[in-house]
Motif scaffolding. Structure first.
Motif, PDB file in Angstrom:
ATOM      1  N   ARG A 107       0.840  -1.199   0.000  1.00 22.67           N
ATOM      2  CA  ARG A 107       0.000   0.000   0.000  1.00 22.67           C
ATOM      3  C   ARG A 107       0.873   1.247   0.000  1.00 22.67           C
ATOM      4  O   ARG A 107       2.050   1.206   0.366  1.00 22.67           O
ATOM      5  N   MET A 108       0.292   2.349  -0.436  1.00 23.38           N
ATOM      6  CA  MET A 108       0.955   3.639  -0.351  1.00 23.38           C
ATOM      7  C   MET A 108      -0.127   4.721  -0.266  1.00 23.38           C
ATOM      8  O   MET A 108      -1.275   4.490  -0.684  1.00 23.38           O
ATOM      9  N   PRO A 109       0.201   5.877   0.294  1.00 23.80           N
ATOM     10  CA  PRO A 109      -0.765   6.980   0.276  1.00 23.80           C
ATOM     11  C   PRO A 109      -1.108   7.339  -1.160  1.00 23.80           C
ATOM     12  O   PRO A 109      -0.232   7.414  -2.023  1.00 23.80           O
ATOM     13  N   ILE A 110      -2.374   7.547  -1.422  1.00 20.20           N
ATOM     14  CA  ILE A 110      -2.788   7.767  -2.803  1.00 20.20           C
ATOM     15  C   ILE A 110      -2.216   9.063  -3.364  1.00 20.20           C
ATOM     16  O   ILE A 110      -1.939   9.176  -4.556  1.00 20.20           O
ATOM     17  N   VAL A 111      -1.997  10.066  -2.495  1.00 20.92           N
ATOM     18  CA  VAL A 111      -1.399  11.319  -2.961  1.00 20.92           C
ATOM     19  C   VAL A 111       0.025  11.067  -3.465  1.00 20.92           C
ATOM     20  O   VAL A 111       0.466  11.684  -4.440  1.00 20.92           O
ATOM     21  N   LEU A 112       0.745  10.160  -2.815  1.00 24.99           N
ATOM     22  CA  LEU A 112       2.091   9.814  -3.280  1.00 24.99           C
ATOM     23  C   LEU A 112       2.035   9.163  -4.653  1.00 24.99           C
ATOM     24  O   LEU A 112       2.878   9.442  -5.515  1.00 24.99           O
ATOM     25  N   SER A 113       1.045   8.313  -4.882  1.00 23.02           N
ATOM     26  CA  SER A 113       0.918   7.679  -6.203  1.00 23.02           C
ATOM     27  C   SER A 113       0.619   8.724  -7.272  1.00 23.02           C
ATOM     28  O   SER A 113       1.123   8.637  -8.396  1.00 23.02           O
ATOM     29  N   PHE A 114      -0.210   9.749  -6.939  1.00 21.13           N
ATOM     30  CA  PHE A 114      -0.446  10.851  -7.879  1.00 21.13           C
ATOM     31  C   PHE A 114       0.878  11.504  -8.278  1.00 21.13           C
ATOM     32  O   PHE A 114       1.149  11.715  -9.465  1.00 21.13           O
ATOM     33  N   ALA A 115       1.685  11.827  -7.268  1.00 16.21           N
ATOM     34  CA  ALA A 115       2.933  12.550  -7.515  1.00 16.21           C
ATOM     35  C   ALA A 115       3.915  11.721  -8.338  1.00 16.21           C
ATOM     36  O   ALA A 115       4.551  12.240  -9.262  1.00 16.21           O
ATOM     37  N   LEU A 116       4.025  10.433  -8.034  1.00 11.07           N
ATOM     38  CA  LEU A 116       4.972   9.583  -8.744  1.00 11.07           C
ATOM     39  C   LEU A 116       4.584   9.408 -10.207  1.00 11.07           C
ATOM     40  O   LEU A 116       5.426   9.508 -11.108  1.00 11.07           O
TER      41      LEU A 116
END
Length: 270
Positions: free
Chosen positions: A200-209
């Motif tokens: 899992r990861m914070p969804i905001v981090l996935s946006f940024a990546l």
């Protein structure tokens, strides 16, 4: 998504197992990126080769259409995913028409399949982002935890998209909208599966990546003259780092549309 964001839901793993997971992750990501990779290869090839009968932009459109048809016939994409991708194609094409009209960037080469100075293949560059999201979602069994309600998601996505247009005539709200994203999605996580393990990861981090790697892809695309920014008319230059924020917000729109449509579909299933 990227492996640096991987977080185990249980205990940590040893290096050999982590290495196997890295290979699995890379394989799934590469399979999910088939459409974008074909577009990049086509951009490079059509720039170097002397093409008969049609202009470069027209050949790119033919290649994109053929690739889309093949992916559907080969089962790499489902009919539902094709519908989502078509929506992104139209959204992207509308944005392209406006931005080219405003002089944000240009497509200097000639072509029959151009409308308002925009070659029709350009919509597939946005569609390829949706293709990646849809395929990665399915292959990695993506699930959302703490996803905010549609009454917040839909107005936010609409506001982000409209700001790409209105900032030419009014103030640019991208940073305010980015702050709203952090607030609205502060408790949201994305979970996904690699092999038999879930991460899992914070969804905001996935946006940024994802936004960052699209910016990297944009530099590759402009290098192969897919389009030109005003400062690239004489010679290629690195795309401004400020564009990362634009791609991040566009990724958020993509993510919100895909996630919302999948949730709506799940609710309709018996």
């Amino acid at each position: 998504m990227i492996l640096f964001g991987l977080r185990r839901a249980a205990d940590t793993v040893g290096f050999p197992r982590a290495l196997r997971q890295l290979v699995r992750f890379g394989w799934v990501q590469s399979m999910s990126c088939v459409f974008p990779v074909v577009i990049f290869v086509a951009l490079a090839a059509t720039q170097q080769l002397s093409l008969p009968w049609l202009s470069r932009y027209d050949w790119l459109l033919v290649i994109c259409l053929a690739m889309q048809a093949w992916m559907l016939l080969a089962g790499l994409e489902t009919r539902d995913e094709l519908k989502v991708i078509t929506v992104f194609h139209l959204i992207g094409l509308a944005l392209e028409l406006f931005k080219v009209h405003m002089g944000s960037w240009s497509y200097p080469e000639a072509g029959w399949a151009k409308v308002g100075g925009v070659p029709l293949y350009s919509g597939f560059m946005y569609a390829s982002v949706a293709s990646y999201l849809c395929q990665a979602w399915r292959r990695m069994k993506v699930e959302l935890v703490g996803w905010p309600p549609l009454r917040l998601v839909v107005p936010l996505a609409a506001s982000i998209y409209l700001n790409f247009f209105t900032h030419h005539y009014w103030i640019d709200l991208r940073w305010w909208l980015s702050a709203l994203v952090l607030i609205v999605f502060r408790r949201a996580w994305v979970t996904y599966q690699v092999g038999r393990r879930r991460y899992r990861m914070p969804i905001v981090l996935s946006f940024a990546l994802i936004g960052f790697f699209i910016w990297v892809a944009e530099n590759v695309a402009t290098f192969f003259n897919a389009w030109q920014y005003p400062n690239q008319s004489d010679a290629w230059h690195l795309v401004s780092f400020g564009k990362i924020s634009s791609w991040l917000l566009l990724v958020i729109i993509s993510y919100l549309i895909v996630a919302s449509l999948k949730q709506v579909k799940e609710r309709r299933l018996p």
